[in-house]
Design a protein around this motif. Structure first.
Motif, short mmCIF file in Angstrom:
data_model
loop_
_atom_site.label_atom_id
_atom_site.label_comp_id
_atom_site.label_asym_id
_atom_site.label_seq_id
_atom_site.Cartn_x
_atom_site.Cartn_y
_atom_site.Cartn_z
N LYS A 1 40.54 32.51 35.74
CA LYS A 1 41.32 33.81 36.07
C LYS A 1 42.51 33.73 35.51
O LYS A 1 43.10 34.98 35.03
CB LYS A 1 41.36 34.00 37.61
N PRO B 1 46.26 39.10 36.15
CA PRO B 1 44.90 39.05 36.18
C PRO B 1 44.42 39.32 37.36
O PRO B 1 44.64 39.00 38.28
CB PRO B 1 45.05 37.43 35.92
N TRP C 1 40.70 40.40 37.36
CA TRP C 1 39.39 40.75 36.79
C TRP C 1 38.40 39.98 37.79
O TRP C 1 37.85 40.48 38.78
CB TRP C 1 39.47 40.34 35.39
N ASP D 1 40.61 50.76 27.60
CA ASP D 1 40.52 49.31 27.65
C ASP D 1 42.19 48.76 27.03
O ASP D 1 42.62 47.91 27.51
CB ASP D 1 39.44 48.89 27.22
N TRP E 1 44.73 42.70 33.27
CA TRP E 1 43.75 42.34 33.00
C TRP E 1 42.78 42.48 34.14
O TRP E 1 42.61 41.94 35.11
CB TRP E 1 43.79 40.80 32.80
N LEU E 2 41.98 43.64 33.70
CA LEU E 2 40.85 44.20 34.63
C LEU E 2 39.56 43.98 34.00
O LEU E 2 39.49 43.53 32.77
CB LEU E 2 41.02 45.73 35.00
N ASP E 3 38.23 44.32 34.46
CA ASP E 3 37.13 44.07 33.80
C ASP E 3 36.90 45.68 33.58
O ASP E 3 36.93 46.41 34.36
CB ASP E 3 36.09 43.74 35.07
N LYS E 4 36.87 46.04 32.08
CA LYS E 4 36.26 47.05 31.52
C LYS E 4 35.12 47.54 31.93
O LYS E 4 34.01 46.76 32.14
CB LYS E 4 36.34 46.92 30.06
N GLN F 1 37.30 51.15 35.32
CA GLN F 1 37.66 49.66 35.21
C GLN F 1 37.37 49.13 36.63
O GLN F 1 37.70 49.90 37.74
CB GLN F 1 39.31 49.81 35.08
N ARG F 2 37.29 47.78 36.70
CA ARG F 2 37.09 47.25 37.93
C ARG F 2 38.25 46.23 38.34
O ARG F 2 38.74 45.59 37.47
CB ARG F 2 35.68 46.20 37.84
N MET F 3 38.75 46.53 39.44
CA MET F 3 40.10 45.79 39.80
C MET F 3 39.67 44.80 41.27
O MET F 3 39.06 45.35 41.92
CB MET F 3 41.07 46.83 40.30
N ASN F 4 39.92 43.52 41.02
CA ASN F 4 39.86 42.72 41.99
C ASN F 4 41.00 42.90 42.99
O ASN F 4 42.03 42.60 42.88
CB ASN F 4 39.58 41.14 41.53
#
Length: 388
Positions: A18, A32, A34, A338, A348-351, A363-366
């Motif tokens: 990560k 980060p 993601w 992105d 730094w997310l997941d596109k 966008q996916r954010m943890n």
């Protein structure tokens, strides 16, 4: 709260993917949020059990015993009313491993496999790697929520041998209702299709919702199901790889176990067993507090976006700790979105397209992190997108 979820823990130089910015082409000053592991320490009961075994000092070959299974059994009875049997249990290093193994064991090259995009991207990767045919039942997004197009689902199931169910759904946050799961199961039964049910996020369900174990709905469903579970998400133990896979159909279990043997999978690591047993025996109080804290993080995201960044919307999660952000009103192309998130917001997310074509504009954010980290991320987004 008894447990401190606000604590900032420095994860640099701890072999964390990560935080491994340089290896993945990210600037060092990127925040980060993601990959789905938590920036929250595992519960004290787990670290204490691990420390006791470290002091024992021997880390030989290991296998689960009755006490281990009793802890697992008790967890599923308490949390879901699911009465698992020891004879159903197979073990793999992780759920992704189990998905690959099940595909290899239960299908042949060229067979169709259905997934529901946008969905956890290793499903599509597993289908591609094993030379099976990807069939997508695209989820319907409307009024801020995902639902199932059952006509299309049945049409795709008729062309397939296997369905990979994501329950609760990652990244859409749906906790599927009993009637939805029942309808999917009945369609699979009518068409002779097996089900891999990835239920790794089952412990992350918010008030007003309840996770239903697919295999526990009816004996007929159990007979076609490979249920994938793990303590890894719930207790932040992904670095101690272990998944408990339940298959009550003896023939399916034999095929799964044979493929595990062919792949050289052997005994689980002793520290993974120690951690899982401790978590399921003594980690429930910690989890209940964590769920309250994560619900607060989601509320913080929702409130901020509504007040400061109304063109970005939180898809209201019923479960998981993953915030799925609908950014389509910004009017940006997927690549432009992105690039702005990474290079301008320094996030730094997941596109969204990682989860399938229908994830474009998301966008996916943890959100499983201290609230100060969530606030930092939201401020970064606002600094870039408020002008649009």
């Amino acid at each position: 709260m008894k447990f401190d979820f606000d604590k900032i823990v420095d994860r640099k130089d701890t072999y964390s993917i990560k935080y491994d910015h340089a290896a993945r082409g990210m600037p060092d000053d990127t925040l980060p949020m993601w990959v789905a592991d938590m920036d929250i320490q595992a519960p004290p009961c787990v670290t204490e059990a691990l420390q006791r075994h470290v002091e024992h000092g021997i880390f030989g070959y290991s296998e689960p015993d009755k006490n281990y299974f009793d802890a697992v059994h008790s967890w599923y009875m308490r949390r879901f009313g699911w009465n698992v049997e020891r004879s159903w249990l197979a073990m793999t290093p992780g759920v992704v491993t189990a998905v690959h193994i099940a595909i290899l064991a239960l299908t042949s090259p060229g067979d169709g496999i259905v997934i529901q995009e946008p969905v956890y991207h290793p499903f599509a990767m597993a289908i591609d790697r094993t030379r099976r045919k990807l069939l997508v039942n695209e989820l319907v997004y409307g009024d801020g929520k995902y639902s199932i197009d059952f006509d299309d689902f049945e049409a795709k199931i008729k062309q397939s041998k296997l369905f990979v169910l994501c329950s609760p759904h990652n990244p859409g946050g749906r906790v599927w209702e009993l009637d939805e799961l029942t309808k999917m199961g009945e369609i699979c039964l009518r068409n002779g299709v097996l089900v891999i049910s990835d239920e790794i996020h089952q412990d992350f369900v918010f008030p007003g919702r309840r996770h239903t174990v697919f295999a526990d709905i009816a004996p007929e469903f159990a007979d076609i199901a490979v249920t994938c579970t793990s303590p890894s998400k719930t207790f932040n133990l992904a670095g101690l790889p272990l998944s408990n896979i339940f298959i009550s159909n003896k023939k399916l279990l034999e095929k799964f176990a044979h493929e595990c043997a062919v792949c050289g999978l052997g005994h689980p690591g002793v520290m993974s067993l120690v951690a899982c047993k401790a978590a399921y025996e003594s980690g429930e109080e910690w989890l209940e507090e964590l769920l309250v804290y994560l619900k607060g993080n989601m509320a913080r995201i929702d409130e901020f976006l509504r007040g400061c960044l109304p063109k970005v919307k939180l898809v209201q999660p019923e479960g998981t700790y993953l915030a799925w952000l609908d950014c389509k009103e910004l009017g940006l192309g997927a690549h432009e979105l992105d690039e702005m998130v990474v290079h301008e917001a320094k996030l730094w997310l997941d596109k969204g397209t990682k989860f399938g074509a229908s994830g474009a504009g998301f966008q996916r954010m943890n959100a499983a992190c201290p609230r100060s980290t969530v606030s930092d991320a939201l401020s970064r987004l606002e600094s870039v997108f408020r002008k649009i």
